[in-house]
Motif scaffolding. Structure first.
Motif, PDB file in Angstrom:
ATOM      1  N   HIS A 187       0.847  -1.190   0.000  1.00  0.00           N
ATOM      2  CA  HIS A 187       0.000   0.000   0.000  1.00  0.00           C
ATOM      3  C   HIS A 187       0.882   1.239   0.000  1.00  0.00           C
ATOM      4  O   HIS A 187       2.089   1.161   0.212  1.00  0.00           O
ATOM      5  CB  HIS A 187      -1.002  -0.003   1.162  1.00  0.00           C
ATOM      6  N   ASN A 188       0.283   2.360  -0.299  1.00  0.00           N
ATOM      7  CA  ASN A 188       1.026   3.623  -0.361  1.00  0.00           C
ATOM      8  C   ASN A 188       0.603   4.537   0.773  1.00  0.00           C
ATOM      9  O   ASN A 188      -0.485   4.402   1.344  1.00  0.00           O
ATOM     10  CB  ASN A 188       0.785   4.318  -1.689  1.00  0.00           C
ATOM     11  N   ASP A 200      -0.350  -0.392  10.573  1.00  0.00           N
ATOM     12  CA  ASP A 200       0.262  -1.189   9.503  1.00  0.00           C
ATOM     13  C   ASP A 200       0.944  -2.429  10.072  1.00  0.00           C
ATOM     14  O   ASP A 200       0.809  -3.534   9.535  1.00  0.00           O
ATOM     15  CB  ASP A 200       1.305  -0.354   8.742  1.00  0.00           C
ATOM     16  N   ILE A 201       1.669  -2.235  11.161  1.00  0.00           N
ATOM     17  CA  ILE A 201       2.411  -3.340  11.779  1.00  0.00           C
ATOM     18  C   ILE A 201       1.450  -4.373  12.372  1.00  0.00           C
ATOM     19  O   ILE A 201       1.630  -5.585  12.186  1.00  0.00           O
ATOM     20  CB  ILE A 201       3.362  -2.792  12.867  1.00  0.00           C
ATOM     21  N   HIS A 219       5.294 -12.912   2.283  1.00  0.00           N
ATOM     22  CA  HIS A 219       6.698 -12.650   1.963  1.00  0.00           C
ATOM     23  C   HIS A 219       7.139 -11.259   2.405  1.00  0.00           C
ATOM     24  O   HIS A 219       8.271 -11.059   2.845  1.00  0.00           O
ATOM     25  CB  HIS A 219       6.944 -12.801   0.464  1.00  0.00           C
ATOM     26  N   ASP A 220       6.228 -10.291   2.267  1.00  0.00           N
ATOM     27  CA  ASP A 220       6.615  -8.925   2.614  1.00  0.00           C
ATOM     28  C   ASP A 220       5.381  -8.036   2.638  1.00  0.00           C
ATOM     29  O   ASP A 220       4.311  -8.406   2.142  1.00  0.00           O
ATOM     30  CB  ASP A 220       7.622  -8.376   1.586  1.00  0.00           C
ATOM     31  N   HIS A 221       5.543  -6.895   3.258  1.00  0.00           N
ATOM     32  CA  HIS A 221       4.569  -5.811   3.161  1.00  0.00           C
ATOM     33  C   HIS A 221       5.380  -4.588   2.752  1.00  0.00           C
ATOM     34  O   HIS A 221       6.306  -4.182   3.454  1.00  0.00           O
ATOM     35  CB  HIS A 221       3.879  -5.578   4.513  1.00  0.00           C
ATOM     36  N   HIS A 229      10.531   3.640  -0.463  1.00  0.00           N
ATOM     37  CA  HIS A 229       9.688   2.552  -0.009  1.00  0.00           C
ATOM     38  C   HIS A 229      10.231   1.978   1.294  1.00  0.00           C
ATOM     39  O   HIS A 229      11.388   2.191   1.645  1.00  0.00           O
ATOM     40  CB  HIS A 229       9.616   1.441  -1.066  1.00  0.00           C
ATOM     41  N   THR A 230       9.358   1.271   2.011  1.00  0.00           N
ATOM     42  CA  THR A 230       9.764   0.536   3.211  1.00  0.00           C
ATOM     43  C   THR A 230       9.336  -0.919   3.043  1.00  0.00           C
ATOM     44  O   THR A 230       8.178  -1.200   2.738  1.00  0.00           O
ATOM     45  CB  THR A 230       9.121   1.110   4.476  1.00  0.00           C
ATOM     46  N   SER A 231      10.267  -1.833   3.226  1.00  0.00           N
ATOM     47  CA  SER A 231      10.009  -3.272   3.199  1.00  0.00           C
ATOM     48  C   SER A 231       9.979  -3.794   4.625  1.00  0.00           C
ATOM     49  O   SER A 231      10.945  -3.627   5.374  1.00  0.00           O
ATOM     50  CB  SER A 231      11.104  -3.986   2.398  1.00  0.00           C
TER      51      SER A 231
END
Length: 238
Positions: A187-188, A200-201, A219-221, A229-231
């Protein structure tokens, strides 16, 4: 009176010729010297000239870039927002959006032809091109098969400037329907800051725990912002 009318007609014809000549010069520079020779507003100007005839499109091109802040932001803005800029119409909006669609199709090709995890940079480039400049939050889910190939890239929800819903039940249900064994949440943040929120967490944790019980890995958010970006996986949040 006829002489005055003729003068007006001649002036109008001269202006049309000047505009056509300017557009032709932009075209020649693009074809003969490459796109790097055109400024951002000149790229938009030439594109608009293909749909808006007999009019100087430079002022409109500059207005669009000033309104949205950059060439990328113009191309990724939604059609309704673009159409609010005086001088645009449905044809000019469509011209801008088809360029975005073609660019996204080209950027996303590598991740559609090979496992997503081995084309990670292509994925990030695609997501940034599509979502970095949105003025509202958008949630999408990438559903992968057992070989980590993309099954479906689906828009889950669109929200406001500071929130969009992610429903654990719906994410997992859809994964089961598609036979997906792994997902990537995306998401943005319309604010431009890709830092994860507490919500989000928490939401990611809930989806990951629900998926584990059914053999569906998260696998990721990835959060997309104007700042990059943040992975979650890179940050140790998954």
């Amino acid at each position: 009176m006829p002489a005055r009318n003729n003068a007006k007609k001649y002036k109008h014809q001269t202006k049309d010729q000047d505009e056509r000549g300017h557009t032709a010069r932009l075209r020649d520079r693009l074809l003969n010297s490459g796109s790097d020779t055109l400024l951002d507003h000149e790229l938009v100007e030439y594109l608009l000239a293909l749909t808006i005839r007999r009019r100087d499109t430079k002022p409109l091109a500059k207005d669009l870039i000033e309104t949205f802040g950059s060439l990328s932001a113009v191309l990724t803005a939604d059609g309704e927002s673009i159409n609010k800029v005086p001088g645009t119409d449905e044809n000019s909006v469509a011209a801008l959006k088809v360029v975005q669609a073609a660019a996204l199709r080209m950027i996303s090709q590598p991740m559609r032809e090979q496992p997503v995890l081995s084309s990670w940079q292509a994925l990030l480039d695609y997501l940034r091109a599509d979502m970095a400049h949105l003025v509202h939050e958008r949630v999408r889910i990438l559903y992968l098969n057992s070989k980590n190939r993309l099954i479906r890239d689906e828009l889950m929800s669109e929200g406001t400037v500071d929130q969009a819903a992610i429903y654990t039940r719906e994410v997992i249900k859809r994964a089961l329907e598609l036979g997906s064994t792994a997902i990537i949440l995306v998401h943005n943040h319309a604010s431009g800051d890709s830092t994860p929120s507490r919500q989000d967490i928490t939401t990611t944790k809930d989806i990951r725990e629900a998926g584990e019980k059914l053999g569906i890995a998260v696998h990721d958010h990835i959060i997309i912002g104007k700042d990059g970006h943040t992975s979650f996986r890179s940050k140790g949040l998954i």
